[in-house]
Design an enzyme around this catalytic site. Structure first.
Site, PDB file in Angstrom:
ATOM      1  N   SER A 223      30.730 -38.344   2.999  1.00 23.41           N
ATOM      2  CA  SER A 223      29.116 -37.991   4.149  1.00 23.41           C
ATOM      3  C   SER A 223      27.668 -39.297   3.329  1.00 23.41           C
ATOM      4  O   SER A 223      27.961 -39.299   2.604  1.00 23.41           O
ATOM      5  CB  SER A 223      28.841 -36.997   5.147  1.00 23.41           C
ATOM      6  OG  SER A 223      27.552 -36.776   5.724  1.00 23.41           O
TER       7      SER A 223
ATOM      8  N   TYR B 132      29.352 -28.127   2.227  1.00 20.17           N
ATOM      9  CA  TYR B 132      29.558 -29.294   2.957  1.00 20.17           C
ATOM     10  C   TYR B 132      29.347 -30.569   2.255  1.00 20.17           C
ATOM     11  O   TYR B 132      30.179 -31.420   1.739  1.00 20.17           O
ATOM     12  CB  TYR B 132      29.195 -28.993   4.492  1.00 20.17           C
ATOM     13  CG  TYR B 132      30.118 -30.623   4.862  1.00 20.17           C
ATOM     14  CD1 TYR B 132      30.908 -30.835   5.627  1.00 20.17           C
ATOM     15  CD2 TYR B 132      28.379 -30.759   5.409  1.00 20.17           C
ATOM     16  CE1 TYR B 132      31.194 -31.462   5.931  1.00 20.17           C
ATOM     17  CE2 TYR B 132      28.567 -32.921   5.897  1.00 20.17           C
ATOM     18  CZ  TYR B 132      30.085 -33.005   6.461  1.00 20.17           C
ATOM     19  OH  TYR B 132      30.468 -34.154   7.042  1.00 20.17           O
TER      20      TYR B 132
HETATM   21  N1  LIG Z   1      30.794 -36.352  13.318  1.00 20.23           N
HETATM   22  C1  LIG Z   1      29.600 -36.884  12.238  1.00 20.23           C
HETATM   23  O1  LIG Z   1      28.732 -37.050  12.253  1.00 20.23           O
HETATM   24  C2  LIG Z   1      29.893 -37.070  11.090  1.00 20.23           C
HETATM   25  C3  LIG Z   1      29.475 -37.643  10.241  1.00 20.23           C
HETATM   26  C4  LIG Z   1      29.419 -37.893   8.520  1.00 20.23           C
HETATM   27  C5  LIG Z   1      30.747 -37.577   8.307  1.00 20.23           C
HETATM   28  N2  LIG Z   1      31.392 -37.182   8.754  1.00 20.23           N
HETATM   29  C6  LIG Z   1      32.907 -36.547   8.298  1.00 20.23           C
HETATM   30  O2  LIG Z   1      34.402 -36.945   9.685  1.00 20.23           O
HETATM   31  C7  LIG Z   1      35.163 -36.447   9.574  1.00 20.23           C
HETATM   32  C8  LIG Z   1      35.488 -36.001  11.346  1.00 20.23           C
HETATM   33  O3  LIG Z   1      34.491 -35.363  11.529  1.00 20.23           O
HETATM   34  P1  LIG Z   1      34.570 -35.218  12.976  1.00 20.23           P
HETATM   35  O4  LIG Z   1      32.369 -35.055  13.708  1.00 20.23           O
HETATM   36  O5  LIG Z   1      35.179 -36.244  14.032  1.00 20.23           O
HETATM   37  O6  LIG Z   1      34.838 -33.718  13.068  1.00 20.23           O
HETATM   38  P2  LIG Z   1      35.825 -33.016  14.344  1.00 20.23           P
HETATM   39  O7  LIG Z   1      35.100 -33.451  16.010  1.00 20.23           O
HETATM   40  O8  LIG Z   1      35.107 -31.212  13.872  1.00 20.23           O
HETATM   41  O9  LIG Z   1      37.343 -32.899  14.137  1.00 20.23           O
HETATM   42  C9  LIG Z   1      37.971 -32.498  13.293  1.00 20.23           C
HETATM   43  C10 LIG Z   1      39.099 -32.929  13.058  1.00 20.23           C
HETATM   44  O10 LIG Z   1      40.096 -32.366  12.267  1.00 20.23           O
HETATM   45  C11 LIG Z   1      40.981 -31.557  12.852  1.00 20.23           C
HETATM   46  N3  LIG Z   1      41.146 -29.931  11.314  1.00 20.23           N
HETATM   47  C12 LIG Z   1      39.477 -29.707  11.806  1.00 20.23           C
HETATM   48  N4  LIG Z   1      39.926 -28.620  11.174  1.00 20.23           N
HETATM   49  C13 LIG Z   1      41.523 -28.031  10.157  1.00 20.23           C
HETATM   50  C14 LIG Z   1      42.534 -27.916   9.865  1.00 20.23           C
HETATM   51  N5  LIG Z   1      42.103 -26.303   9.006  1.00 20.23           N
HETATM   52  N6  LIG Z   1      43.549 -27.757  10.279  1.00 20.23           N
HETATM   53  C15 LIG Z   1      44.178 -28.732  10.777  1.00 20.23           C
HETATM   54  N7  LIG Z   1      42.861 -30.057  11.196  1.00 20.23           N
HETATM   55  C16 LIG Z   1      41.803 -29.823  11.086  1.00 20.23           C
HETATM   56  C17 LIG Z   1      40.268 -30.995  14.330  1.00 20.23           C
HETATM   57  O11 LIG Z   1      41.248 -30.400  15.042  1.00 20.23           O
HETATM   58  P3  LIG Z   1      41.572 -29.386  15.267  1.00 20.23           P
HETATM   59  O12 LIG Z   1      40.781 -28.337  15.521  1.00 20.23           O
HETATM   60  O13 LIG Z   1      43.309 -29.471  16.038  1.00 20.23           O
HETATM   61  O14 LIG Z   1      42.346 -28.364  13.699  1.00 20.23           O
HETATM   62  C18 LIG Z   1      39.482 -32.240  14.724  1.00 20.23           C
HETATM   63  O15 LIG Z   1      41.061 -32.843  14.942  1.00 20.23           O
HETATM   64  C19 LIG Z   1      35.003 -35.057   8.401  1.00 20.23           C
HETATM   65  O16 LIG Z   1      35.068 -35.320   7.917  1.00 20.23           O
HETATM   66  C20 LIG Z   1      33.352 -35.135   8.713  1.00 20.23           C
HETATM   67  O17 LIG Z   1      33.083 -34.342   7.478  1.00 20.23           O
HETATM   68  C21 LIG Z   1      31.657 -36.972  10.420  1.00 20.23           C
END
Ligand SMILES: NC(=O)c1ccc[n+]([C@@H]2O[C@H](COP(=O)([O-])OP(=O)(O)OC[C@H]3O[C@@H](n4cnc5c(N)ncnc54)[C@H](OP(=O)(O)O)[C@@H]3O)[C@@H](O)[C@H]2O)c1
Length: 264
Positions: free
Chosen positions: A148, A161
């Site tokens: 990120s 984080y």
């Molecule tokens: N969104 C942003 O603005 C942003 C920016 C920079 C980087 N990122 C990175 O991009 C990635 C995805 O972000 P996102 O916003 O899509 O996240 P999200 O909306 O919170 O989704 C996360 C996914 O991971 C799964 N997950 C979370 N904890 C888990 C666990 N303990 N075991 C198994 N599955 C798990 C969740 O499904 P379940 O709840 O069903 O387990 C969901 O499918 C992350 O690595 C984040 O750091 C995001």
């Protein structure tokens, strides 16, 4: 992608991609981008129903096999056992799941910090070790780790984080060079804001340069094999350049502090 590039992608990273954190948001977008490229999928997340709906949608849309593995990536021993028992060859790992406790460090519990280490550090590190064994033998494969822009400098109220995201970027850079000689491409995606359920829950206003999940997945996969770091989006590339090369370190941390103050 033309048919020649698609074939190359399949030969290099097929037949199955393991997408960790695939039930919604960016992970679901990676799953779709990979199915579109003809890769079969193993989808991991905790919520079984969501995963099964995802799998059904993808199988209806694309001629691919989709296996669902509902499990908690915070429990590495179980993840290792279940993933190790798969009888399909994994050519690509996308480690997308993350845990992001927001708030002051003093208000973050030991349990939350241990969970963050398990999901954001132990998971990608040990699963990369696990799946890369067969990739090294086969002399082909790919690994995508989610980092990120927050991991480019200290990020108050997201300190642990952000540090875990820096870990993923530095790990990917080292492995990019090391595993290249074994035929394996490694990349970290240093994304800025992405419109996902997780992001919408934490942030009410849209940050400049916010991208759709599908764009981030496409741009990251496009960069796989071309370098150790992908920064999806022009605004994010400029922001990363400014924050890492131009702005003094103290000011970069102060800018992050202003941004993370609005997160809840
Ligand atoms: N969104 C942003 O603005 C942003 C920016 C920079 C980087 N990122 C990175 O991009 C990635 C995805 O972000 P996102 O916003 O899509 O996240 P999200 O909306 O919170 O989704 C996360 C996914 O991971 C799964 N997950 C979370 N904890 C888990 C666990 N303990 N075991 C198994 N599955 C798990 C969740 O499904 P379940 O709840 O069903 O387990 C969901 O499918 C992350 O690595 C984040 O750091 C995001």
């Amino acid at each position: 992608m033309n048919s020649r590039s698609l074939k190359k992608f399949n030969v290099k990273y097929g037949p199955y991609a393991l997408v960790c954190g695939a039930s919604e948001g960016l992970g679901a977008a990676y799953a779709e981008a990979l199915a579109k490229r003809g890769l079969h999928l193993v989808l991991v997340a905790r919520r079984k129903d969501l995963l099964e709906n995802r799998a059904k949608e993808l199988k209806e849309k694309y001629p691919v096999d989709v296996i669902c593995l509902p499990l908690d990536l915070g429990d590495y021993e179980t993840a290792k056992r279940r993933i190790g028992a798969l009888e399909v060859p994994i050519g690509l790992l996308v480690y997308n799941a993350a845990y992001c406790p927001i708030g002051l460090f003093e208000e973050t519990s030991e349990q939350q910090l241990a969970r963050l280490v398990a999901v954001n550090i132990t998971g990608p590190l040990l699963l990369t070790r696990l799946v890369s064994e067969a990739m090294i033998q086969n002399r082909r494969g790919g690994i995508v780790l989610m980092s990120s822009l927050a991991g480019g400098q200290g990020s108050p109220r997201l300190a642990s984080y952000a540090a875990s995201k820096a870990f993923n970027a530095i790990l990917a850079e080292g492995l990019w060079k090391e595993l290249k000689s074994r035929g394996i491409d490694v990349i970290a995606s240093c994304a800025g804001a992405i419109l996902t359920p997780g992001y919408k829950q934490a942030q009410h206003a849209r940050a400049p340069g916010t991208l759709q999940a599908a764009e981030v997945a496409e741009k990251t996969l496009h960069m796989l094999g071309k370098g150790p770091i992908a920064v999806p989006g022009g605004v994010n590339k400029a922001a990363r350049f400014l924050m890492s090369r131009i702005v003094p370190r103290k000011s970069a941390i102060a800018i992050m502090s202003n941004n993370t103050g609005a997160l809840s």
